[in-house]
Design a protein around this motif. Structure first.
Motif, short mmCIF file in Angstrom:
data_model
loop_
_atom_site.label_atom_id
_atom_site.label_comp_id
_atom_site.label_asym_id
_atom_site.label_seq_id
_atom_site.Cartn_x
_atom_site.Cartn_y
_atom_site.Cartn_z
N GLY A 104 37.70 5.32 -21.95
CA GLY A 104 38.35 6.79 -22.36
C GLY A 104 39.78 6.27 -21.86
O GLY A 104 41.48 5.83 -22.97
N MET A 105 40.16 5.52 -20.43
CA MET A 105 41.65 5.21 -19.94
C MET A 105 42.23 4.28 -21.00
O MET A 105 43.20 3.92 -21.06
CB MET A 105 41.20 4.60 -18.52
N ASN A 131 44.25 11.85 -18.21
CA ASN A 131 43.01 10.78 -18.54
C ASN A 131 42.83 10.58 -16.49
O ASN A 131 43.85 10.78 -15.79
CB ASN A 131 42.68 10.22 -18.97
N LEU A 132 41.81 11.10 -16.34
CA LEU A 132 41.41 11.31 -15.13
C LEU A 132 40.76 10.17 -14.88
O LEU A 132 39.05 9.91 -15.02
CB LEU A 132 40.49 12.37 -14.54
N THR A 137 41.38 4.54 -8.64
CA THR A 137 41.62 3.28 -9.44
C THR A 137 42.76 3.39 -9.58
O THR A 137 42.95 2.64 -10.24
CB THR A 137 40.56 2.76 -9.62
N HIS A 138 42.87 4.62 -9.60
CA HIS A 138 44.64 4.48 -10.39
C HIS A 138 45.81 3.30 -10.26
O HIS A 138 46.35 3.37 -11.62
CB HIS A 138 45.23 6.12 -10.39
N ALA A 144 46.55 -2.63 -14.54
CA ALA A 144 46.33 -3.37 -15.60
C ALA A 144 46.72 -3.41 -16.81
O ALA A 144 47.20 -4.24 -17.58
CB ALA A 144 44.55 -3.00 -15.80
N VAL A 145 47.56 -2.06 -17.23
CA VAL A 145 48.17 -1.25 -18.46
C VAL A 145 49.06 -2.80 -18.56
O VAL A 145 49.62 -2.90 -19.61
CB VAL A 145 48.54 -0.27 -18.10
N ARG A 146 49.93 -2.44 -17.25
CA ARG A 146 51.22 -3.48 -17.24
C ARG A 146 51.12 -5.02 -17.39
O ARG A 146 51.48 -5.58 -18.07
CB ARG A 146 51.61 -3.09 -15.27
#
Length: 158
Positions: A104-105, A131-132, A137-138, A144-146
């Motif tokens: 989902g993330m 999304n939770l 590990t936020h 990771a997105v960056r």
């Protein structure tokens, strides 16, 4: 009732009522188990998929809302041998702990990167907010997105 869906670029026929949640069709009828059942209320994001490039909670999206629209799941991004830049970034940043929320993330992050390949940290945080991750590990997810955004901006596929 037979419905035709386009999932990950492939047209598929399913027998389900129009009010059946997309999540159930993906998992039970199509065998796509990336999206997870978390809360069933659209509050956790474990079931997030893309519908026409928009991140949606598949647990509260009825099949009737999906007909004639493209659905993309984590299975449609890449494979273990040929990961998408975003999937590879999640591996490289060790953004997975228990793994339950990760599909989902990734799908929510992919929806962002599809419309903004160079988001700043504030934009990433705001977009990922629905999304939770109960493992906490936020920060690794943000990295990771960056990383994927940097890779896309540089024109590389890693």
């Amino acid at each position: 009732m037979t419905t035709v869906l386009k999932v990950n670029g492939v047209s598929r026929r399913v027998d389900a009522t129009p009010e059946t949640p997309l999540l159930y069709v993906l998992r039970d009828d199509l065998g796509l188990n990336g999206a997870k059942y978390g809360c069933g209320l659209g509050q956790c994001g474990a079931c997030t998929v893309q519908l026409e490039k928009e991140a949606v909670f598949s647990c509260i999206t009825p099949l009737a809302a999906v007909q004639n629209r493209e659905v993309r799941t984590v299975e449609g991004l890449g494979t273990i041998d040929a990961m998408s830049p975003l999937q590879q970034a999640f591996v490289d940043e060790q953004a997975v702990q228990c793994g339950y929320c990760i599909a989902g993330m990734i799908m929510r992050a992919q929806a962002l990167l599809d419309v903004n390949s160079s988001p700043d940290d504030e934009t990433i945080r705001a977009h990922m907010m629905p999304n939770l991750c109960r493992c906490g590990t936020h920060q690794r997810i943000l990295r990771a997105v960056r990383r994927a955004a940097d890779s896309l901006a540089a024109g590389r596929r890693s």
